[in-house]
Design a protein around this motif. Structure first.
Motif, PDB file in Angstrom:
ATOM      1  N   PHE A   1      -6.493  -6.812  -0.786  1.00  0.00           N
ATOM      2  CA  PHE A   1      -5.984  -6.435  -2.106  1.00  0.00           C
ATOM      3  C   PHE A   1      -4.481  -6.690  -2.095  1.00  0.00           C
ATOM      4  CE2 PHE A   1      -9.825  -3.835  -1.854  1.00  0.00           C
ATOM      5  CZ  PHE A   1     -10.369  -3.992  -3.126  1.00  0.00           C
ATOM      6  N   HIS A   2      -4.043  -7.645  -2.903  1.00  0.00           N
ATOM      7  CA  HIS A   2      -2.628  -8.020  -2.897  1.00  0.00           C
ATOM      8  C   HIS A   2      -1.899  -7.332  -4.042  1.00  0.00           C
ATOM      9  CE1 HIS A   2       1.090 -10.041  -2.685  1.00  0.00           C
ATOM     10  NE2 HIS A   2       0.823 -11.028  -3.523  1.00  0.00           N
ATOM     11  N   LEU A   3      -1.167  -6.262  -3.687  1.00  0.00           N
ATOM     12  CA  LEU A   3      -0.382  -5.507  -4.670  1.00  0.00           C
ATOM     13  C   LEU A   3       1.111  -5.541  -4.389  1.00  0.00           C
ATOM     14  CD1 LEU A   3      -3.158  -3.382  -4.039  1.00  0.00           C
ATOM     15  CD2 LEU A   3      -2.296  -2.740  -6.273  1.00  0.00           C
ATOM     16  N   ALA A   4       1.534  -6.095  -3.249  1.00  0.00           N
ATOM     17  CA  ALA A   4       2.958  -6.107  -2.913  1.00  0.00           C
ATOM     18  C   ALA A   4       3.730  -6.929  -3.938  1.00  0.00           C
ATOM     19  CB  ALA A   4       3.160  -6.685  -1.514  1.00  0.00           C
ATOM     20  N   ALA A   5       4.712  -6.312  -4.569  1.00  0.00           N
ATOM     21  CA  ALA A   5       5.481  -7.012  -5.603  1.00  0.00           C
ATOM     22  C   ALA A   5       6.700  -6.194  -5.997  1.00  0.00           C
ATOM     23  CB  ALA A   5       4.618  -7.258  -6.849  1.00  0.00           C
ATOM     24  N   GLU A   6       7.708  -6.895  -6.469  1.00  0.00           N
ATOM     25  CA  GLU A   6       8.781  -6.254  -7.233  1.00  0.00           C
ATOM     26  C   GLU A   6       8.244  -6.108  -8.658  1.00  0.00           C
ATOM     27  OE1 GLU A   6      11.666  -5.165  -6.245  1.00  0.00           O
ATOM     28  OE2 GLU A   6      11.812  -6.013  -4.236  1.00  0.00           O
ATOM     29  N   THR A   7       8.402  -4.907  -9.257  1.00  0.00           N
ATOM     30  CA  THR A   7       7.665  -4.650 -10.499  1.00  0.00           C
ATOM     31  C   THR A   7       8.482  -4.211 -11.700  1.00  0.00           C
ATOM     32  OG1 THR A   7       7.241  -2.326  -9.941  1.00  0.00           O
ATOM     33  CG2 THR A   7       5.657  -3.963  -9.138  1.00  0.00           C
ATOM     34  N   HIS A   8       9.738  -3.856 -11.534  1.00  0.00           N
ATOM     35  CA  HIS A   8      10.454  -3.222 -12.646  1.00  0.00           C
ATOM     36  C   HIS A   8      11.155  -4.263 -13.508  1.00  0.00           C
ATOM     37  CE1 HIS A   8      12.102  -0.050 -14.943  1.00  0.00           C
ATOM     38  NE2 HIS A   8      13.334  -0.155 -14.506  1.00  0.00           N
TER      39      HIS A   8
ATOM     40  N   HIS B   1      -7.610   2.665 -12.473  1.00  0.00           N
ATOM     41  CA  HIS B   1      -7.317   1.296 -12.062  1.00  0.00           C
ATOM     42  C   HIS B   1      -7.892   0.999 -10.676  1.00  0.00           C
ATOM     43  CE1 HIS B   1      -4.080  -2.027 -11.276  1.00  0.00           C
ATOM     44  NE2 HIS B   1      -5.285  -2.519 -11.433  1.00  0.00           N
ATOM     45  N   VAL B   2      -7.716   1.908  -9.739  1.00  0.00           N
ATOM     46  CA  VAL B   2      -8.176   1.603  -8.380  1.00  0.00           C
ATOM     47  C   VAL B   2      -9.698   1.578  -8.297  1.00  0.00           C
ATOM     48  CG1 VAL B   2      -6.043   2.448  -7.335  1.00  0.00           C
ATOM     49  CG2 VAL B   2      -7.984   3.993  -7.528  1.00  0.00           C
ATOM     50  N   THR B   3     -10.383   2.368  -9.112  1.00  0.00           N
ATOM     51  CA  THR B   3     -11.849   2.252  -9.118  1.00  0.00           C
ATOM     52  C   THR B   3     -12.264   0.902  -9.690  1.00  0.00           C
ATOM     53  OG1 THR B   3     -12.095   3.346 -11.275  1.00  0.00           O
ATOM     54  CG2 THR B   3     -12.179   4.746  -9.317  1.00  0.00           C
TER      55      THR B   3
ATOM     56  N   ASN C   1      -0.343  -1.039 -18.467  1.00  0.00           N
ATOM     57  CA  ASN C   1       0.637  -0.154 -17.836  1.00  0.00           C
ATOM     58  C   ASN C   1      -0.037   1.023 -17.137  1.00  0.00           C
ATOM     59  OD1 ASN C   1       2.411  -1.798 -19.376  1.00  0.00           O
ATOM     60  ND2 ASN C   1       3.887  -0.119 -19.481  1.00  0.00           N
ATOM     61  N   ASN C   2       0.246   1.186 -15.856  1.00  0.00           N
ATOM     62  CA  ASN C   2      -0.297   2.306 -15.088  1.00  0.00           C
ATOM     63  C   ASN C   2       0.619   3.526 -15.183  1.00  0.00           C
ATOM     64  OD1 ASN C   2      -2.426   1.372 -12.399  1.00  0.00           O
ATOM     65  ND2 ASN C   2      -1.936   0.064 -14.126  1.00  0.00           N
TER      66      ASN C   2
ATOM     67  N   GLY D   1       0.776  -1.229   0.000  1.00  0.00           N
ATOM     68  CA  GLY D   1       0.000   0.000   0.000  1.00  0.00           C
ATOM     69  C   GLY D   1       0.807   1.277   0.000  1.00  0.00           C
ATOM     70  N   ALA D   2       2.131   1.172   0.108  1.00  0.00           N
ATOM     71  CA  ALA D   2       2.984   2.356  -0.021  1.00  0.00           C
ATOM     72  C   ALA D   2       3.601   2.444  -1.409  1.00  0.00           C
ATOM     73  CB  ALA D   2       4.080   2.346   1.038  1.00  0.00           C
ATOM     74  N   GLY D   3       3.249   1.511  -2.279  1.00  0.00           N
ATOM     75  CA  GLY D   3       3.701   1.567  -3.659  1.00  0.00           C
ATOM     76  C   GLY D   3       2.815   2.495  -4.478  1.00  0.00           C
ATOM     77  N   PHE D   4       3.089   2.565  -5.762  1.00  0.00           N
ATOM     78  CA  PHE D   4       2.390   3.510  -6.635  1.00  0.00           C
ATOM     79  C   PHE D   4       0.887   3.222  -6.707  1.00  0.00           C
ATOM     80  CE2 PHE D   4       1.289   4.352 -11.265  1.00  0.00           C
ATOM     81  CZ  PHE D   4       0.941   5.668 -11.048  1.00  0.00           C
ATOM     82  N   ILE D   5       0.513   2.009  -7.120  1.00  0.00           N
ATOM     83  CA  ILE D   5      -0.902   1.676  -7.233  1.00  0.00           C
ATOM     84  C   ILE D   5      -1.515   1.503  -5.843  1.00  0.00           C
ATOM     85  CG2 ILE D   5      -2.582   0.046  -8.181  1.00  0.00           C
ATOM     86  CD1 ILE D   5      -0.465  -0.673 -10.315  1.00  0.00           C
ATOM     87  N   GLY D   6      -0.784   0.864  -4.944  1.00  0.00           N
ATOM     88  CA  GLY D   6      -1.309   0.631  -3.600  1.00  0.00           C
ATOM     89  C   GLY D   6      -1.632   1.909  -2.863  1.00  0.00           C
ATOM     90  N   SER D   7      -0.766   2.912  -2.965  1.00  0.00           N
ATOM     91  CA  SER D   7      -1.038   4.181  -2.276  1.00  0.00           C
ATOM     92  C   SER D   7      -2.240   4.879  -2.893  1.00  0.00           C
ATOM     93  CB  SER D   7       0.192   5.088  -2.299  1.00  0.00           C
ATOM     94  OG  SER D   7       0.561   5.424  -3.626  1.00  0.00           O
TER      95      SER D   7
END
Length: 355
Positions: A81-88, A233-235, A190-191, A11-17
């Motif tokens: 909501f599971h968004l925690a991930a390494e993404t790059h 995306h979050v909606t 892509n977000n 939740g402190a990542g881009f989409i999570g926040s």
């Protein structure tokens, strides 16, 4: 009516926040943000909600199985909501181990903790529980000149990042089929938007341009991505939790296909108007560099199922979303300067680094 308790991993990542901010703005939710606070975490993006009594931050690793069990037992979430991930992608090419550990092992441990918790619930609460696994269109591989990814598209991941997310998707589905855990999987394009970490294409180019540095574009810039404004995306994620069918997949896309070179040129055009250079255009800074290994040619999401079944529609098209995003980075130089001062390096293979 009591607030619905929502656990957001990453939740402190881009989409999570963005999801945490949206839930707080919507009202009716108690949110626990579970985040390891790695290099891409951004507490500044949560400043507006951090002091609210129905929001809390739990610094923890999704690989820590015992800690996860304690968090589920204490917070007792109704939705996850599971968004925690390494993404790059570029980082996954250089250092795949972290992607396997977080995206695969971490997802398996989170699913295990969620299952134990779900089994402990009374029948009525079990029925309301949802585990929304948030994934990417990169699991599908690459497209040719025509067509779009649907929920029935085969998985053909081409990077370590995409392979790790594909593995996590399969685990989430397996926990639903084998154990009955109420899982729904979403796959997004892509977000982009405000607060996105500088290693991703759009902020990377905006910041380099504002610093007067070259704008490194892989290959000839012909690679096509389908862009989705993060608030849209979050909606969609919230609508999927509310209306999605258990065990189903939902693709979320922005109808925003565009070649990378055209995205970069659009950024340059906006910056020419917002903050003109002393001489020439920002487009003069564009430099074509050696392509990265396994670079997928084209992604495109067909969100038709999500639009029909869930009733979700995007509200921000690519042109207006880019204009908002570029203006935000121009107006928030202190934010991205702090990221650079914090020791961040944009490790884009073949493309140099922000200094």
């Amino acid at each position: 009516m009591a607030n619905r308790r929502v656990l957001v991993t990453g939740g402190a990542g881009f989409i999570g926040s963005a999801l945490c901010r949206h839930l707080m703005k919507s009202g009716g939710y108690e949110v626990l943000n579970l985040d390891k606070l790695t290099y891409a975490a951004d507490l500044a993006a949560l400043a507006d909600v951090a002091a609210q009594p129905n929001y809390a931050l739990e610094v923890a690793d999704i690989c820590a199985r015992e800690k996860l069990g304690e968090i589920f037992a204490r917070f007792r979430p109704e939705w996850v909501f599971h968004l925690a991930a390494e993404t790059h992608v570029d980082r996954s090419i250089d250092s795949p181990d972290a992607f396997i550990e977080t995206n695969v092992v971490g997802t398996q441990r989170l699913l295990g903790a969620a299952l134990d918790y779900w089994r402990s619930l009374g029948a009525d609460v079990r029925t309301a529980f949802r585990f929304i696994h948030v994934s990417t269109d990169e699991v599908y591989g690459t497209l040719g000149a025509a067509g779009s990814f649907t929920e029935e598209s085969p998985y053909r991941p081409n990077s370590p990042y995409a392979a790790s997310k594909a593995s996590a998707d399969h685990l989430a589905r397996a926990w639903q089929v084998t154990y009955g855990l109420p899982v729904i999987v979403s796959n997004c394009s892509n977000n982009y938007g405000p607060y996105q970490f500088p290693e991703k294409l759009i902020p990377h180019m905006i910041i380099r341009a504002l610093k007067g540095e070259n704008l490194p574009v892989y290959g000839t810039g012909e690679n096509v991505r389908d862009w989705l404004f993060v608030d849209d995306h979050v909606t969609a994620l919230l609508a999927i939790a509310q209306k999605g069918r258990l065990g189903e997949k939902y693709n979320v896309g922005g109808h925003g296909e565009r070649r990378n070179i055209d995205v970069v040129r659009t950024i340059c055009g906006h910056l020419d108007r917002l903050r003109p250079r002393a001489r020439g255009s920002y487009a003069d800074l564009i430099t074509f560099v050696t392509d990265r290994p396994g670079h997928d040619l084209r992604y495109a999401i067909d969100p038709g199922k999500t639009e029909r079944e869930i009733g979700w529609r995007q509200t921000t098209d690519l042109d207006s979303g880019l204009a908002q995003t570029i203006a935000w980075y121009v107006a928030n130089e202190a934010w991205w300067q702090a990221k650079l001062a914090g020791g961040y390096r944009a490790e884009r293979l073949g493309a140099g680094a922000i200094r």
